[in-house]
Design a protein around this motif. Structure first.
Motif, PDB file in Angstrom:
ATOM      1  N   HIS A   1      28.563 -52.061 -25.030  1.00  9.88           N
ATOM      2  CA  HIS A   1      29.159 -53.308 -25.523  1.00  9.88           C
ATOM      3  C   HIS A   1      28.437 -54.565 -25.031  1.00  9.88           C
ATOM      4  O   HIS A   1      28.667 -55.643 -25.564  1.00  9.88           O
ATOM      5  N   VAL A   2      27.599 -54.418 -23.999  1.00  7.72           N
ATOM      6  CA  VAL A   2      26.980 -55.621 -23.411  1.00  7.72           C
ATOM      7  C   VAL A   2      25.560 -55.821 -23.952  1.00  7.72           C
ATOM      8  O   VAL A   2      24.742 -54.891 -23.944  1.00  7.72           O
TER       9      VAL A   2
ATOM     10  N   ASP B   1      27.644 -51.258 -17.848  1.00  6.68           N
ATOM     11  CA  ASP B   1      28.047 -51.005 -19.237  1.00  6.68           C
ATOM     12  C   ASP B   1      27.850 -49.528 -19.600  1.00  6.68           C
ATOM     13  O   ASP B   1      26.710 -49.055 -19.647  1.00  6.68           O
ATOM     14  N   GLU B   2      28.956 -48.818 -19.855  1.00  4.46           N
ATOM     15  CA  GLU B   2      28.850 -47.388 -20.189  1.00  4.46           C
ATOM     16  C   GLU B   2      28.900 -47.157 -21.700  1.00  4.46           C
ATOM     17  O   GLU B   2      28.615 -46.069 -22.183  1.00  4.46           O
ATOM     18  N   THR B   3      29.334 -48.163 -22.461  1.00  2.00           N
ATOM     19  CA  THR B   3      29.606 -47.929 -23.884  1.00  2.00           C
ATOM     20  C   THR B   3      28.737 -48.774 -24.827  1.00  2.00           C
ATOM     21  O   THR B   3      28.957 -48.761 -26.041  1.00  2.00           O
TER      22      THR B   3
ATOM     23  N   GLU C   1      25.717 -61.449 -22.489  1.00  2.00           N
ATOM     24  CA  GLU C   1      25.464 -61.806 -21.085  1.00  2.00           C
ATOM     25  C   GLU C   1      24.174 -62.621 -21.019  1.00  2.00           C
ATOM     26  O   GLU C   1      23.082 -62.068 -21.166  1.00  2.00           O
TER      27      GLU C   1
ATOM     28  N   SER D   1      34.734 -52.523 -22.930  1.00  2.00           N
ATOM     29  CA  SER D   1      34.845 -51.179 -23.514  1.00  2.00           C
ATOM     30  C   SER D   1      36.269 -50.914 -23.980  1.00  2.00           C
ATOM     31  O   SER D   1      36.484 -50.422 -25.087  1.00  2.00           O
TER      32      SER D   1
ATOM     33  N   LYS E   1      25.405 -55.834 -17.566  1.00  4.29           N
ATOM     34  CA  LYS E   1      24.818 -54.745 -18.366  1.00  4.29           C
ATOM     35  C   LYS E   1      24.675 -53.456 -17.549  1.00  4.29           C
ATOM     36  O   LYS E   1      24.760 -52.352 -18.102  1.00  4.29           O
TER      37      LYS E   1
ATOM     38  N   ALA F   1      32.744 -55.498 -17.859  1.00  9.46           N
ATOM     39  CA  ALA F   1      32.208 -54.355 -18.620  1.00  9.46           C
ATOM     40  C   ALA F   1      33.338 -53.396 -19.008  1.00  9.46           C
ATOM     41  O   ALA F   1      33.380 -52.890 -20.141  1.00  9.46           O
TER      42      ALA F   1
END
Ligand code: PLP
Length: 394
Positions: free
Chosen positions: A228-229, A224-226, A203, A195, A221, A191
């Protein structure tokens, strides 16, 4: 007959490997370790019959009309609570949608992001149908090295820096074909890398509920902070593959694009089967059903591992999985499992999937075989592995 001019990007696309697997699965004379189907005993047949009738009694007009592309709202709500937020993923209704199996989810993500020639990183080996989907769209596939815990982080970062991929496709839990599981630390790192280098992660996690041993890992996921997942999962291995229902979780703008693409594919997925899955969750059957089916699979997995130990050559390599549906075996020496499977079907009525179609460079899979343990009883597993072992030992 005319020689038709098929689309150029389909030059590398063939459904033969899957077609062959499906044909062995439907032949009762063959002990097939080929497919990826749940055990027949694990299908909630009576429940599905009742749920279909209920749907037609209670909401017949909604079932028979056009629905929303993102899916049947009651199912999206239940899926969000029980299968997304319950795993530690921060998401709202706008982030979840229902598709026609996990297969469609992956097809939608690739259509949403991949231009012809874009690089997509995949595990080595990876799910053979994903290779076909990526070839169909004209992606350039680059394989990332793996060990018994899935993709190696050093190789992943190096390949990201070298190839500037648009996407990473990863099956984090009980991977198909290897059965390996990525530990939490690697999931978190994926993750972070996604980013930092602006890489989309597809995924694909249809097996995560089928854990028989060991500790649960969090979805990529959930780290995932941004945004992208994109998480793809499925009811195929939980309820049934024939109903073709899968879930998707994505950041809002990604989901909107994916739904625009889905609209072109099928407008929406079949409502009756979505309502069956909604009823499954509404009645709180997820936990109980999994508790009922997991012992069946554990017994079969152990039957296969024990039979391999007893009947296969001693110099094979194998990492026992903690769940899922597959055991991955690497043979030693100058062998080609594509030839062995022809012999084992003809002489012993035993089928498996040779390793080659799971690799971006197929020759790398010559020594490998994928064995599915879920769809045969322990007795048939012992019988089939014994017969296969006899051929392998020759
Ligand atoms: C890794 C992986 N992804 C996706 C799928 C497809 O699942 P579905 O039946 O939900 O389309 C499978 C099925 O075998 C699989 O192994």
């Amino acid at each position: 007959m005319a020689e038709f001019k098929f689309a150029k990007r389909l030059d590398n696309v063939s459904g033969e490997a899957v077609k062959e697997i499906l044909s062995y699965m439907s032949d009762p004379n063959i002990i097939s370790f080929g497919g990826g189907s749940p055990a027949k005993e694990a299908y909630p047949t009576e429940f599905v019959r009742e749920a279909l009738l209920n749907a037609m009694d209670k909401v017949p007009l909604q079932m028979l009309s056009y629905g929303q592309t993102e899916g049947w709202k009651p199912l999206r709500e239940l899926y969000l609570e029980q299968m997304v937020r319950a795993k530690g993923i921060k998401a709202d209704l706008e982030n979840v949608a229902i598709g026609t199996g996990g297969t469609q989810g992956f097809d939608l993500v690739t259509q949403t992001f991949i231009n012809e020639g874009d690089v997509v990183l995949v595990e080595s080996p990876t799910f053979l149908s994903a290779i076909t989907t990526l070839n169909k769209i004209g992606a350039k596939l680059v394989a990332v090295e793996t060990d018994a815990y899935g993709i190696r982080m050093d190789d992943l970062e190096e390949k990201i820096k070298t190839y500037h991929p648009k996407m990473l496709y990863v099956i984090p839990t009980f991977q198909n074909p290897t059965g390996w599981t990525l530990p939490n630390a690697r999931r978190q790192k994926i993750a972070e890398l996604a980013s930092r280098y602006d890489v989309i992660v597809a995924e694909d996690d249809p097996y995560c509920a089928l854990r028989y041993r060991g500790e649960e890992q969090a979805p990529i996921k959930s780290f995932d902070e941004t945004g992208h997942v994109v998480l793809l999962d499925s009811f195929s291995k939980i309820v049934s593959p024939g109903i073709r229902v899968g879930g998707m979780v994505a950041e809002k703008s990604i989901m909107e694009k994916m739904m625009a693409v889905k609209q072109c594919c099928d407008t929406h997925s079949t409502l009756l089967v979505q309502e069956v899955c909604a009823e499954f969750l509404r009645r709180g059957m997820l936990k109980g059903h999994l508790e009922a089916i997991k012992p069946i699979y554990l017994e079969r997995m152990d039957a296969m591992l024990n039979a391999i130990d007893k009947y296969f050559p001693k110099d094979i390599s194998l990492t026992p999985p903690e769940g899922g549906l597959f055991v991955w075996v690497r043979l030693n020496g100058d062998v080609d499992t594509r030839q062995i499977v022809k012999r084992s079907v003809k002489e012993a009525n035993v089928a498996f999937v040779p390793g080659c179609p799971f690799f971006v460079e197929p020759e790398k899979g010559k020594q490998c075989m994928r064995l599915n343990f879920s769809s045969q009883t322990p007795d048939r597993i012992e019988e089939g592995i014994k017969a296969l072992g006899k051929i392998l030992c020759e």
